[in-house]
Design an enzyme around this catalytic site. Structure first.
Site: not given
Ligand code: SF4
Length: 477
Positions: A98, A102, A189, A255, A290, A294, A297, A441
Site C-alpha cells: 500500500c 490515495c 494510513t 497506520e 476509495h 481496491y 492497487c 487491511e
Molecule cells: Fe493503500 Fe490501496 Fe487505499 Fe491506496 S487505495 S491507500 S494503495 S489500500
C-alpha cells in the site's frame, strides 16, 4: 513536482509529535518501523517524475493548468478515473504494498464536491477556502492523509450520546478566527509521513450532533496533535538488516492513531463546521472513490504475489504441473475480476455539480466487497502452492550461521542452479504480503464488508427489479 528525495527531505522539515512502542520519536523519517512506508510513499513521487509514466502518473490541473501529480488531481473526467486505476495498479506493482497517498486524493475530491453544494445551499465560503488549500497542495505537491474513522466507543450510541463525548472528533469551541477540535482518528494510513491531514466526519449527523460534522485540514505537526504509530505483523523484522526484513517497502500502509487535544484550526482550513446533512454525502462519496481503488492497487500487489508464487513453483520444480498452473490461473481470475470492477465503476461515473466525476457507487462497493473475499482466496492459493515453509522457514541469522548455515542451504535447496537466497526471498515476500496485517487491511480498509452491503442494498433498487419480474410474469399488484 517533488522528487522522492525531496519528499523525504520535506518530511524532515516537519516536527510532528510521534510515538511508537512507548517512545517519542524525534527522527521518525529514518526509524526502521516507519522508513519503509516513507520509501513507499516516495515512489509515488519518483514514478511521477519518470517520463515513461507521465501519462498515468501526472495530469493537468483544472485549477491553474499546471502539470501536477495525479495524486493531487481532481477527477475531472471518466478518463481521469480510468487513469487513476491504472496509476494504482502501476504503483502497486512497483512497491508490492500500500502506497498510502490515495486516501488524501479521494478525500480532496469528496471535500471539493461537498463544499460546493454546502455553499450553494447555505451561502458559506467553504468551497473557495478548499480551492485555495488544494491549489497549494498541487503547487507544493503535498501528501495529504484522509482522516475519517473515529474510535466510536459504544457503537450502539450516537456520537453525542457517548459516555465520553470525545469518542468522535468534534468542535469544542467556535471562535471568530476558527474552530477548536478534540477527539481521535484511528487506523489512519500514511498519516505520520503526510504533510497534511484532511479530517472528515465518519457519518451524517442530525442537528443535535452538529458539532460532529467537521471537515478541515490540519498540518501533521499542528500544536495539540499526537501521532501514535501502530504495530503490524512481523514489524520487528523491519528493524533487522538481513533478508528476513523483506522488501524496502514494508507491509500495508503504516497506520497511526491521531489524537487531537484541542487543536485550533483557522477559518481558511475549515471546510465543514456543523452542516450535518452534508456529512453523509461526504462520507459516501469518499467511500465510493476509495472502494473503487481496491481493484487497482490490490491488483498491482497481487500481480507481484502471483509472480512470486509462480517463481517459487519454478524453484520447486512444480511449475509444469497442470494443477499448479490451474491454481495460478485462479489467482489471475480473481485479481482481474477485481480490476474489471474498478474499471467498470470508473467507466460508469457521473459528473457532480462541482464538476468532478463520481464512480458508480454500486459497482465501487461491489469491487470492495469482492476484495474482502478475493484477497483472502488469492492468499490461500499462495499459501497452498508455497507450502508450510511459509510459516516455518528458519531465520536469516541461521542461514548466515557458521555452524548451521551450510546445512540449511543444502536442505532448503530447490531446483539445481537456483540460489537458496532466491527461494528465501520469495518465501518471505509471500509470507509478509499474505500476513494478517495485509489481509485485515483488505477486509476493513475503506470500510468493513457490512458497510459496503448497506450501500449495495441502497443502490440495488430491489423494488425496480421486482417490477421487472412482475412485468415479465404478468403479475398485477
Ligand atoms: Fe493503500 Fe490501496 Fe487505499 Fe491506496 S487505495 S491507500 S494503495 S489500500
Amino acid at each position: 513536482m517533488m522528487t522522492g528525495a525531496q519528499y523525504v527531505e520535506s518530511l524532515r522539515q516537519r516536527k510532528p509529535r510521534v510515538f511508537y512502542k512507548g517512545k517519542r520519536l524525534e527522527n521518525f523519517v529514518d526509524h526502521p518501523a516507519i522508513a519503509p512506508h516513507v520509501r513507499t510513499a516516495a515512489m509515488t513521487y519518483e514514478l511521477a517524475g519518470d517520463p515513461r509514466h507521465s501519462e498515468v502518473m501526472t495530469a493537468t490541473s483544472n485549477l491553474d493548468g499546471a502539470r501536477i501529480s495525479r495524486f493531487t488531481h481532481l477527477f475531472w473526467s471518466v478518463d481521469d478515473l480510468l487513469k487513476k486505476i491504472a496509476m494504482l495498479r502501476l504503483v502497486g506493482q512497483e512497491t508490492g504494498t500500500c502506497f498510502q497517498r490515495c486516501v488524501g486524493l479521494d478525500a480532496a475530491n469528496a471535500i471539493w464536491s461537498v463544499t460546493y453544494e454546502v455553499d450553494q445551499a447555505k451561502g458559506t465560503t467553504y468551497h473557495r477556502r478548499f480551492r485555495e488549500f488544494l491549489a497549494r497542495v498541487q503547487r507544493e505537491d503535498l501528501m495529504c492523509a484522509g482522516a475519517m474513522t473515529d474510535p466510536k466507543g459504544d457503537r450502539s450510541l450516537a456520537p453525542w450520546k457517548q459516555a465520553d463525548p470525545d469518542l468522535y472528533v468534534r468542535i469544542v469551541e467556535r471562535r471568530a478566527d476558527g474552530i477548536v477540535i478534540r477527539g481521535a482518528k484511528t487506523h489512519i494510513t500514511g498519516a505520520v509521513n503526510s504533510h497534511e491531514l484532511l479530517v472528515m466526519p465518519t457519518l451524517g449527523v442530525p442537528p443535535e450532533g452538529a458539532d460532529y460534522a467537521v471537515a478541515c485540514a490540519v498540518p501533521i505537526d499542528a500544536k495539540g496533535l499526537t501521532v501514535v504509530f501502530g504495530r503490524q505483523t512481523n514489524d520487528e523484522r523491519k528493524e533487522e538488516s538481513g533478508l528476513d526484513a523483506g522488501t524496502p517497502f514494508g507491509i500495508v500502509g503504516g497506520e497511526s492513531t491521531l489524537i487531537f487535544e484541542d487543536v485550533f484550526v483557522p477559518n481558511e482550513r475549515v471546510f465543514l463546521a456543523g452542516e450535518g446533512e452534508f456529512a453523509g454525502p461526504l462520507v459516501d462519496r469518499f467511500a465510493a472513490w476509495h472502494r473503487a481503488n481496491y481493484g487497482g492497487c490490490k491488483a498491482g500487489n497481487a500481480d507481484v504475489l502471483t509472480g512470486a508464487t509462480a517463481a517459487l513453483a519454478e524453484v520447486n520444480g512444480t511449475i509444469g504441473n497442470a494443477t499448479v498452473k490451474d491454481k495460478l490461473v485462479e489467482m489471475v481470475h480473481l485479481v482481474e475480476t477485481n480490476f474489471a470492477g474498478s474499471i467498470g465503476s470508473s467507466a460508469l461515473a457521473k459528473q457532480l455539480p462541482a464538476g468532478n466525476w463520481l464512480v458508480d457507487p454500486l459497482l465501487a462497493n461491489t469491487v470492495k466487497q469482492n476484495v474482502t473475499r478475493f484477497v483472502y482466496q488469492v492468499a490461500r492459493i499462495a499459501h497452498d502452492l508455497g507450502g508450510g515453509v511459509l510459516s516455518t522457514l528458519p531465520s536469516d541469522a541461521d542461514f548466515q550461521s557458521a555452524e548451521v548455515g551450510q546445512l540449511l542451504r543444502k536442505y532448503f535447496a530447490g531446483k539445481k542452479g537456483v540460489d537458496t537466497d532466491t527461494k528465501r526471498k520469495l518465501i518471505r515476500y509471500i509470507e509478509g504480503i499474505t500476513s494478517v496485517a495485509s489481509l485485515v487491511e483488505a477486509l476493513h480498509g475503506a470500510g468493513s464488508p457490512q458497510a459496503q452491503r448497506i450501500v449495495m442494498l441502497r443502490q440495488a433498487d430491489l423494488p425496480g427489479k421486482a417490477k421487472l419480474a412482475k412485468k415479465l410474469l404478468n403479475i398485477v399488484d
